[in-house]
Design an enzyme around this catalytic site. Structure first.
Site, PDB file in Angstrom:
ATOM      1  N   TYR A  24       0.828  -1.207   0.000  1.00  0.00           N
ATOM      2  CA  TYR A  24       0.000   0.000   0.000  1.00  0.00           C
ATOM      3  C   TYR A  24       0.864   1.260   0.000  1.00  0.00           C
ATOM      4  O   TYR A  24       0.594   2.227  -0.721  1.00  0.00           O
ATOM      5  CB  TYR A  24      -0.934  -0.006   1.218  1.00  0.00           C
ATOM      6  CG  TYR A  24      -1.511   1.361   1.515  1.00  0.00           C
ATOM      7  CD1 TYR A  24      -2.467   1.924   0.673  1.00  0.00           C
ATOM      8  CD2 TYR A  24      -1.072   2.105   2.614  1.00  0.00           C
ATOM      9  CE1 TYR A  24      -2.967   3.197   0.921  1.00  0.00           C
ATOM     10  CE2 TYR A  24      -1.569   3.364   2.869  1.00  0.00           C
ATOM     11  CZ  TYR A  24      -2.513   3.911   2.014  1.00  0.00           C
ATOM     12  OH  TYR A  24      -2.998   5.168   2.259  1.00  0.00           O
ATOM     13  N   PRO A  81       1.708  14.506   3.617  1.00  0.00           N
ATOM     14  CA  PRO A  81       0.647  13.788   4.335  1.00  0.00           C
ATOM     15  C   PRO A  81       0.488  12.359   3.809  1.00  0.00           C
ATOM     16  O   PRO A  81       0.457  12.150   2.601  1.00  0.00           O
ATOM     17  CB  PRO A  81      -0.609  14.616   4.004  1.00  0.00           C
ATOM     18  CG  PRO A  81      -0.301  15.300   2.712  1.00  0.00           C
ATOM     19  CD  PRO A  81       1.189  15.550   2.730  1.00  0.00           C
ATOM     20  N   SER A 103      -2.146  13.789   7.574  1.00  0.00           N
ATOM     21  CA  SER A 103      -3.156  13.417   6.579  1.00  0.00           C
ATOM     22  C   SER A 103      -4.560  13.416   7.173  1.00  0.00           C
ATOM     23  O   SER A 103      -4.764  13.035   8.325  1.00  0.00           O
ATOM     24  CB  SER A 103      -2.839  12.006   6.059  1.00  0.00           C
ATOM     25  OG  SER A 103      -3.976  11.453   5.438  1.00  0.00           O
ATOM     26  N   ARG A 127      -5.698   1.453  -8.443  1.00  0.00           N
ATOM     27  CA  ARG A 127      -4.463   0.943  -7.815  1.00  0.00           C
ATOM     28  C   ARG A 127      -4.562  -0.566  -7.728  1.00  0.00           C
ATOM     29  O   ARG A 127      -4.756  -1.148  -6.661  1.00  0.00           O
ATOM     30  CB  ARG A 127      -4.254   1.560  -6.440  1.00  0.00           C
ATOM     31  CG  ARG A 127      -3.915   3.017  -6.523  1.00  0.00           C
ATOM     32  CD  ARG A 127      -3.329   3.547  -5.228  1.00  0.00           C
ATOM     33  NE  ARG A 127      -3.551   4.983  -5.151  1.00  0.00           N
ATOM     34  CZ  ARG A 127      -3.793   5.640  -4.029  1.00  0.00           C
ATOM     35  NH1 ARG A 127      -3.837   5.006  -2.889  1.00  0.00           N
ATOM     36  NH2 ARG A 127      -3.984   6.951  -4.041  1.00  0.00           N
ATOM     37  N   HIS A 145       0.834  13.115  -6.460  1.00  0.00           N
ATOM     38  CA  HIS A 145       0.456  12.197  -5.372  1.00  0.00           C
ATOM     39  C   HIS A 145       1.435  11.014  -5.289  1.00  0.00           C
ATOM     40  O   HIS A 145       1.053   9.891  -4.964  1.00  0.00           O
ATOM     41  CB  HIS A 145      -0.968  11.687  -5.621  1.00  0.00           C
ATOM     42  CG  HIS A 145      -1.807  11.550  -4.380  1.00  0.00           C
ATOM     43  ND1 HIS A 145      -2.803  12.424  -4.058  1.00  0.00           N
ATOM     44  CD2 HIS A 145      -1.817  10.621  -3.397  1.00  0.00           C
ATOM     45  CE1 HIS A 145      -3.400  12.033  -2.933  1.00  0.00           C
ATOM     46  NE2 HIS A 145      -2.815  10.934  -2.506  1.00  0.00           N
ATOM     47  N   ASP A 187       6.076  18.091  -4.422  1.00  0.00           N
ATOM     48  CA  ASP A 187       6.440  16.765  -3.908  1.00  0.00           C
ATOM     49  C   ASP A 187       6.379  15.752  -5.035  1.00  0.00           C
ATOM     50  O   ASP A 187       6.077  16.104  -6.169  1.00  0.00           O
ATOM     51  CB  ASP A 187       5.558  16.353  -2.710  1.00  0.00           C
ATOM     52  CG  ASP A 187       4.159  15.873  -3.088  1.00  0.00           C
ATOM     53  OD1 ASP A 187       3.894  15.530  -4.251  1.00  0.00           O
ATOM     54  OD2 ASP A 187       3.311  15.838  -2.181  1.00  0.00           O
ATOM     55  N   GLY A 236       8.615  11.960  -5.496  1.00  0.00           N
ATOM     56  CA  GLY A 236       9.868  11.374  -5.960  1.00  0.00           C
ATOM     57  C   GLY A 236      11.130  11.950  -5.368  1.00  0.00           C
ATOM     58  O   GLY A 236      12.224  11.530  -5.724  1.00  0.00           O
ATOM     59  N   PHE A 237      11.017  12.919  -4.447  1.00  0.00           N
ATOM     60  CA  PHE A 237      12.225  13.536  -3.868  1.00  0.00           C
ATOM     61  C   PHE A 237      12.870  12.564  -2.878  1.00  0.00           C
ATOM     62  O   PHE A 237      12.206  12.073  -1.963  1.00  0.00           O
ATOM     63  CB  PHE A 237      11.872  14.852  -3.158  1.00  0.00           C
ATOM     64  CG  PHE A 237      11.538  15.949  -4.117  1.00  0.00           C
ATOM     65  CD1 PHE A 237      12.472  16.926  -4.417  1.00  0.00           C
ATOM     66  CD2 PHE A 237      10.301  15.992  -4.756  1.00  0.00           C
ATOM     67  CE1 PHE A 237      12.174  17.932  -5.323  1.00  0.00           C
ATOM     68  CE2 PHE A 237       9.999  16.994  -5.667  1.00  0.00           C
ATOM     69  CZ  PHE A 237      10.943  17.963  -5.955  1.00  0.00           C
ATOM     70  N   GLY A 242       7.335  11.819   0.935  1.00  0.00           N
ATOM     71  CA  GLY A 242       6.362  10.901   1.523  1.00  0.00           C
ATOM     72  C   GLY A 242       6.965   9.599   2.010  1.00  0.00           C
ATOM     73  O   GLY A 242       7.466   9.501   3.136  1.00  0.00           O
TER      74      GLY A 242
HETATM   75  C1  FMN Z   1       1.069   5.637   1.843  1.00  0.00           C
HETATM   76  C2  FMN Z   1       0.701   6.972   1.282  1.00  0.00           C
HETATM   77  C3  FMN Z   1      -0.448   7.588   1.707  1.00  0.00           C
HETATM   78  C4  FMN Z   1      -0.779   8.852   1.222  1.00  0.00           C
HETATM   79  N1  FMN Z   1      -1.887   9.500   1.717  1.00  0.00           N
HETATM   80  C5  FMN Z   1      -2.132  10.762   1.326  1.00  0.00           C
HETATM   81  C6  FMN Z   1      -3.173  11.493   1.941  1.00  0.00           C
HETATM   82  O1  FMN Z   1      -3.851  11.009   2.829  1.00  0.00           O
HETATM   83  N2  FMN Z   1      -3.388  12.760   1.514  1.00  0.00           N
HETATM   84  C7  FMN Z   1      -2.628  13.351   0.524  1.00  0.00           C
HETATM   85  O2  FMN Z   1      -2.851  14.508   0.186  1.00  0.00           O
HETATM   86  N3  FMN Z   1      -1.630  12.675  -0.055  1.00  0.00           N
HETATM   87  C8  FMN Z   1      -1.350  11.408   0.338  1.00  0.00           C
HETATM   88  N4  FMN Z   1      -0.298  10.733  -0.222  1.00  0.00           N
HETATM   89  C9  FMN Z   1       0.568  11.431  -1.197  1.00  0.00           C
HETATM   90  C10 FMN Z   1       1.691  12.165  -0.463  1.00  0.00           C
HETATM   91  O3  FMN Z   1       1.201  13.245   0.266  1.00  0.00           O
HETATM   92  C11 FMN Z   1       2.732  12.710  -1.454  1.00  0.00           C
HETATM   93  O4  FMN Z   1       2.079  13.459  -2.445  1.00  0.00           O
HETATM   94  C12 FMN Z   1       3.570  11.623  -2.101  1.00  0.00           C
HETATM   95  O5  FMN Z   1       3.796  10.557  -1.217  1.00  0.00           O
HETATM   96  C13 FMN Z   1       4.902  12.191  -2.529  1.00  0.00           C
HETATM   97  O6  FMN Z   1       5.630  11.244  -3.218  1.00  0.00           O
HETATM   98  P1  FMN Z   1       6.825  10.369  -2.580  1.00  0.00           P
HETATM   99  O7  FMN Z   1       6.187   9.322  -1.713  1.00  0.00           O
HETATM  100  O8  FMN Z   1       7.451   9.792  -3.800  1.00  0.00           O
HETATM  101  O9  FMN Z   1       7.720  11.280  -1.816  1.00  0.00           O
HETATM  102  C14 FMN Z   1       0.045   9.469   0.245  1.00  0.00           C
HETATM  103  C15 FMN Z   1       1.199   8.818  -0.201  1.00  0.00           C
HETATM  104  C16 FMN Z   1       1.526   7.587   0.328  1.00  0.00           C
HETATM  105  C17 FMN Z   1       2.811   6.944  -0.140  1.00  0.00           C
END
Ligand code: FMN
Length: 428
Positions: free
Chosen positions: A51, A104, A133, A190, A304, A334, A336-337, A357
């Protein structure tokens, strides 16, 4: 260092928590953010790791989020006295110690014990922003009490009448910065989650039981420990009311029904919310311009983490056009960083702050609060070292002219006058 604008807290003043023997052993082998992923893969049950790690459909956006950074090279500078380096920045009325924050992530307290609190406390102590989140499992009031500079992210409830109540609750909790995520009008595909046996709420079945048995450190240290001390986790912050339980045979968690939402909802929130208002999930410059027109204080360009529209471009590709229309809004980014150099590239192009994230989620999972401290420290040291090698002492000195667009045969990314920041006058 605590983010300015919030009162110092017990948690911010609290020394870093000591890692347990097992956590310390794991963290000793983590040398960069990418190292957290294989450790989390070993520690977490397959559906839960899947997940967090997974993205949408073919992972095209997920791959582009990393690939884009290789398209820029640096033009380093030398002999510029970089002994006074510091990486602080002013953002949305607060002062932070580094130009990155924690994005988040829903259900972080399922991957790590009290995961949201671990992330929030570590971020508060380090003086970086952390966004809680709306799909979290700990009441936002509890997180904000422990770490008052925490930002809160809301998904818009499908029923517009619930939006005002949620915004009211967030304000009552003392949150200063509200982030509204808007890239989730429909539920993405997904299929990876289905392959890995993940759904929310989790349905107890033999496979889930087997995953628990084969990952005893997570089952005992996170899941059963949570159940014992805090009871069954629920979605606490999706609306003003408590939501569904995370583990349930019958309950459903309704993500649908948001299709009808438009900028009118945003305008209502702007009228109601007095604090900083940030919109997350934009890529198109027209949306950035509309957000500005409707009073956003900041935007987070994001796909995301590749988890929504497969093929959506990396936000790094959207950044230059977004900056053209953003005006005074803080443009953050955000997806991929992973490296200090990634953050520096985004800042050199004009972003104010980058959010990260998955690595912080894994860090809390395998190392608790000490794991998040470790992740923050790794990235901070990379950024400070990179600044030195680029020949700068302040983030404000970053400039697009420090970058070369490798796809354009080493052409400098827009040309600007280059200022010399060295000391004046001879020293010998
Ligand atoms: C497990 C998981 C849960 C996430 N849940 C949310 C969320 O509740 N709200 C939201 O705005 N983005 C959510 N995101 C997206 C992150 O805020 C963010 O945009 C993203 O993880 C950035 O990419 P990175 O994981 O490659 O750094 C989630 C990402 C992951 C990996």
């Amino acid at each position: 260092m605590t983010a300015q604008g919030s009162s110092p807290t017990a948690s911010a003043q609290r020394p870093s928590p000591k890692a347990s023997w097992l956590e310390a052993r794991r963290l000793a082998r983590i040398f960069c953010l990418d190292d957290f992923e294989p450790a989390a893969r070993r520690h977490l049950p397959r559906p839960i790791f899947g997940y967090v790690a997974g993205a949408a459909e073919t992972n095209a956006s997920y791959r582009d989020n990393r690939a884009v950074f290789d398209e820029y090279g640096f033009r380093q500078r030398v002999l510029r006295d970089v002994s006074g380096r510091e990486s602080s920045l002013d953002l949305l009325g607060g002062r932070y110690s580094a130009p990155f924050g924690i994005a988040p992530m829903g259900i972080s307290s399922l991957t790590g014990y009290r995961g949201d609190l671990a992330q929030a406390r570590a971020a508060e102590r380090a003086g970086i922003p952390m966004i809680l989140s709306g799909s979290s499992l700990i009441r936002l009031e509890e997180v904000v009490e422990a770490a008052p500079s925490t930002w809160f992210q809301a998904y818009l409830p499908a029923d517009s009448s619930q939006i005002a109540a949620l915004v009211d609750r967030v304000a009552q909790a003392g949150v200063e910065t509200l982030v509204v995520t808007v890239d989730s009008a429909v539920v993405p595909n997904r299929e990876n989650n289905l392959r890995n046996g993940f759904r929310t709420p989790l349905r107890p079945d033999l496979r889930l039981l087997w995953d628990g048995v084969t990952h005893p450190a997570w089952s005992l240290g996170t899941f059963l420990r949570t159940m014992l001390h805090h009871g069954m986790p629920h979605f606490e912050n999706n609306t003003a009311e408590r939501g569904a339980a995370i583990l349930s045979r019958h309950a459903t968690r309704d993500f649908s029904g948001r299709e009808h939402l438009d900028w009118e909802e945003w305008r209502c929130i702007r009228r109601q919310w007095q604090g900083n208002l940030v919109i997350k999930g934009l890529l198109h410059p027209e949306d950035v311009a509309t957000a500005r027109q409707h009073g956003a204080d900041g935007v987070i360009l994001s796909n995301h983490g590749g988890r929504q529209l497969d093929g959506a471009v990396s936000p790094m590709r959207a950044l230059p056009e977004a900056l053209d229309v953003a005006g005074e809004m803080a443009v953050m980014i955000d997806s991929g960083f992973r490296r200090g150099t990634d953050v520096i590239k985004a800042l050199a192009l004009g972003a104010r702050c980058a959010f990260i994230g998955r690595p912080f989620n894994y860090a809390a999972a395998i190392g608790g609060e000490a794991g998040v401290d470790h992740a923050i420290e790794l990235l901070m040291s990379e950024i400070r070292a990179d600044m030195g090698m680029l020949g700068i002492n302040r983030l404000a000195e970053l400039d697009p002219a420090m970058l070369v667009d490798l796809a354009l045969s080493c052409r400098q990314v827009p040309k600007r006058a280059f200022a010399y920041h060295g000391k004046s006058g001879p020293r010998c």
